[in-house]
Design an enzyme around this catalytic site. Sequence first.
Site, PDB file in Angstrom:
ATOM      1  N   TRP A 158       3.096  43.203  21.686  1.00  0.00           N
ATOM      2  CA  TRP A 158       2.860  43.130  22.545  1.00  0.00           C
ATOM      3  C   TRP A 158       1.836  44.286  22.889  1.00  0.00           C
ATOM      4  O   TRP A 158       1.585  45.604  22.761  1.00  0.00           O
ATOM      5  CB  TRP A 158       3.787  43.104  24.083  1.00  0.00           C
ATOM      6  CG  TRP A 158       4.338  42.514  24.537  1.00  0.00           C
ATOM      7  CD1 TRP A 158       4.044  40.910  25.158  1.00  0.00           C
ATOM      8  CD2 TRP A 158       5.403  42.244  24.231  1.00  0.00           C
ATOM      9  NE1 TRP A 158       5.320  40.603  25.166  1.00  0.00           N
ATOM     10  CE2 TRP A 158       6.251  40.684  24.319  1.00  0.00           C
ATOM     11  CE3 TRP A 158       6.483  42.780  23.960  1.00  0.00           C
ATOM     12  CZ2 TRP A 158       7.393  40.722  24.478  1.00  0.00           C
ATOM     13  CZ3 TRP A 158       8.170  42.613  23.635  1.00  0.00           C
ATOM     14  CH2 TRP A 158       8.113  41.892  23.728  1.00  0.00           C
ATOM     15  N   HIS A 178       2.871  41.142  29.845  1.00  0.00           N
ATOM     16  CA  HIS A 178       4.074  39.616  29.611  1.00  0.00           C
ATOM     17  C   HIS A 178       4.410  40.056  31.816  1.00  0.00           C
ATOM     18  O   HIS A 178       4.238  40.286  32.569  1.00  0.00           O
ATOM     19  CB  HIS A 178       4.976  39.253  29.133  1.00  0.00           C
ATOM     20  CG  HIS A 178       5.733  40.874  28.721  1.00  0.00           C
ATOM     21  ND1 HIS A 178       6.821  40.596  28.215  1.00  0.00           N
ATOM     22  CD2 HIS A 178       5.868  41.879  29.926  1.00  0.00           C
ATOM     23  CE1 HIS A 178       7.988  41.316  28.034  1.00  0.00           C
ATOM     24  NE2 HIS A 178       7.080  42.588  29.432  1.00  0.00           N
ATOM     25  N   ARG A 204      -3.907  41.040  26.871  1.00  0.00           N
ATOM     26  CA  ARG A 204      -3.347  41.528  26.223  1.00  0.00           C
ATOM     27  C   ARG A 204      -4.250  42.673  24.670  1.00  0.00           C
ATOM     28  O   ARG A 204      -5.691  41.864  24.652  1.00  0.00           O
ATOM     29  CB  ARG A 204      -2.443  40.894  24.525  1.00  0.00           C
ATOM     30  CG  ARG A 204      -1.071  40.702  25.701  1.00  0.00           C
ATOM     31  CD  ARG A 204      -0.600  39.106  24.728  1.00  0.00           C
ATOM     32  NE  ARG A 204       0.522  38.751  25.509  1.00  0.00           N
ATOM     33  CZ  ARG A 204       1.940  38.182  24.996  1.00  0.00           C
ATOM     34  NH1 ARG A 204       1.581  37.654  23.894  1.00  0.00           N
ATOM     35  NH2 ARG A 204       3.398  38.022  26.217  1.00  0.00           N
ATOM     36  N   GLN A 218       0.953  33.250  32.603  1.00  0.00           N
ATOM     37  CA  GLN A 218       2.035  33.071  31.941  1.00  0.00           C
ATOM     38  C   GLN A 218       2.832  32.364  32.929  1.00  0.00           C
ATOM     39  O   GLN A 218       2.614  32.651  34.259  1.00  0.00           O
ATOM     40  CB  GLN A 218       3.283  33.992  31.730  1.00  0.00           C
ATOM     41  CG  GLN A 218       2.867  34.578  30.090  1.00  0.00           C
ATOM     42  CD  GLN A 218       3.622  35.547  29.610  1.00  0.00           C
ATOM     43  OE1 GLN A 218       4.321  36.210  30.375  1.00  0.00           O
ATOM     44  NE2 GLN A 218       3.869  35.635  28.152  1.00  0.00           N
ATOM     45  N   VAL A 261      16.831  40.097  25.603  1.00  0.00           N
ATOM     46  CA  VAL A 261      17.555  39.151  25.590  1.00  0.00           C
ATOM     47  C   VAL A 261      18.846  38.922  24.724  1.00  0.00           C
ATOM     48  O   VAL A 261      18.702  39.792  23.835  1.00  0.00           O
ATOM     49  CB  VAL A 261      16.676  37.496  26.410  1.00  0.00           C
ATOM     50  CG1 VAL A 261      16.135  37.149  28.079  1.00  0.00           C
ATOM     51  CG2 VAL A 261      15.651  36.888  24.871  1.00  0.00           C
ATOM     52  N   ALA A 315      16.733  33.568  31.298  1.00  0.00           N
ATOM     53  CA  ALA A 315      15.019  34.173  31.569  1.00  0.00           C
ATOM     54  C   ALA A 315      14.011  33.650  30.837  1.00  0.00           C
ATOM     55  O   ALA A 315      14.685  33.039  29.717  1.00  0.00           O
ATOM     56  CB  ALA A 315      15.123  35.406  31.707  1.00  0.00           C
TER      57      ALA A 315
HETATM   58  N1  PHE Z   1       8.275  38.053  27.869  1.00  0.00           N
HETATM   59  C1  PHE Z   1       8.502  36.998  26.648  1.00  0.00           C
HETATM   60  C2  PHE Z   1       6.412  36.838  25.942  1.00  0.00           C
HETATM   61  O1  PHE Z   1       5.800  37.531  26.186  1.00  0.00           O
HETATM   62  C3  PHE Z   1       8.740  35.908  26.949  1.00  0.00           C
HETATM   63  C4  PHE Z   1       9.711  35.935  27.373  1.00  0.00           C
HETATM   64  C5  PHE Z   1      10.209  35.719  28.562  1.00  0.00           C
HETATM   65  C6  PHE Z   1      11.089  35.928  26.067  1.00  0.00           C
HETATM   66  C7  PHE Z   1      11.497  35.663  28.870  1.00  0.00           C
HETATM   67  C8  PHE Z   1      12.694  36.064  26.478  1.00  0.00           C
HETATM   68  C9  PHE Z   1      13.158  35.896  28.284  1.00  0.00           C
HETATM   69  O2  PHE Z   1       6.482  36.920  25.208  1.00  0.00           O
END
Ligand code: PHE
Length: 347
Positions: A158, A178, A204, A218, A261, A315
Amino acid sequence: MPSDNESLTRIETQARSELDAVADAESLERWRVACLGRRGRLTLVLRGLADLPVEERKRVGTQANRLKRELETALQEKKARLAQSATEALIVERIDVTLPGPPLPRGRLHPTTQTLRDVLDCFVSMGFQVVEGPEIEWDHYNFEALRIPKDHPARDMWDTLWIDYEKDGERPMLLRTHTSPMQVRVMEQTEPPIRVVVPGKCYRYEATDPTHEWMLTQVEGLAVDEGMSLGDLKGTLADFAHRIFGPDRKVAFRCDYFPFVEPGMELRIDCFLCGGQGCRTCSRSGWIEILGAGMVHPEILDAVGYDSERYTGFAFGLGIERIAMLRQGIEDIRLFYANDLRFLRQF
Ligand code: PHE
């Protein structure tokens, strides 16, 4: 004192041409006084008749009385005509306040908003609650609490826009990259069971191109409960994909890495443009990635005070513009926020 045919003729010509020029009630009254009033031109002729010899009196008297009657008739006609045109003018200028006003141009929902609503409706119907969070976020929530410490290479995933605020020689604030920081915020404030979706803008530090914007929308999803399994994740997201992209789409999960995760994965659908053959949209792979997901890392559950032996969760995070592009066949993400009505009016 005019007393013959000649002067009567002059009086008539003058009176008629003056009457022609009359355009309103006031000048009509002035005309009446000047011709037919007590000291009017024709009245004086009639009064003077008595002084004339009998023969002439008869002749001029007949003529003058005829002219008087004619002018009186002309006066009445003119009066009627003026009254009528006044009414007509009123009719033309009339404002009917009971008529509907001119139609206002109707706006429409932005294509991002339309897709966002469809996506949220889908999850709400499955029992998720919609919550929102701050766009300016602490490094702590955006990175640290999601197991992305400073100097961790995962931060490179990011490119961040930092807020120009320093504390202890560091910049702890940023525009969230995010919506995942809301996972932690929600868990800190609630006890399981949790089922939330979080829509919101993310930012970003990125060069823009047809598939990258510096701002994007998002939707984060989080479900935490006893006995929550990978099967729940797969069932929920497969159902979502079928509702948004149609029941015939094939869905597939593939391993992916996100520090917060374990296991992490991406959800893909078979390319609806080429039917899986391979084309430009799917980068010749036959598959299109639509979101990132995974089981919430137990360390994150423990850090917010949940018992990770008892509770598990999943998630996911998806980009709304990307989904709108796939659904509507939009080829350049920059079109969304270029404010070109020719583009926006198509949706
Ligand atoms: N936050 C991640 C992204 O912006 C996406 C994501 C969210 C992945 C939740 C796994 C669980 O790329």
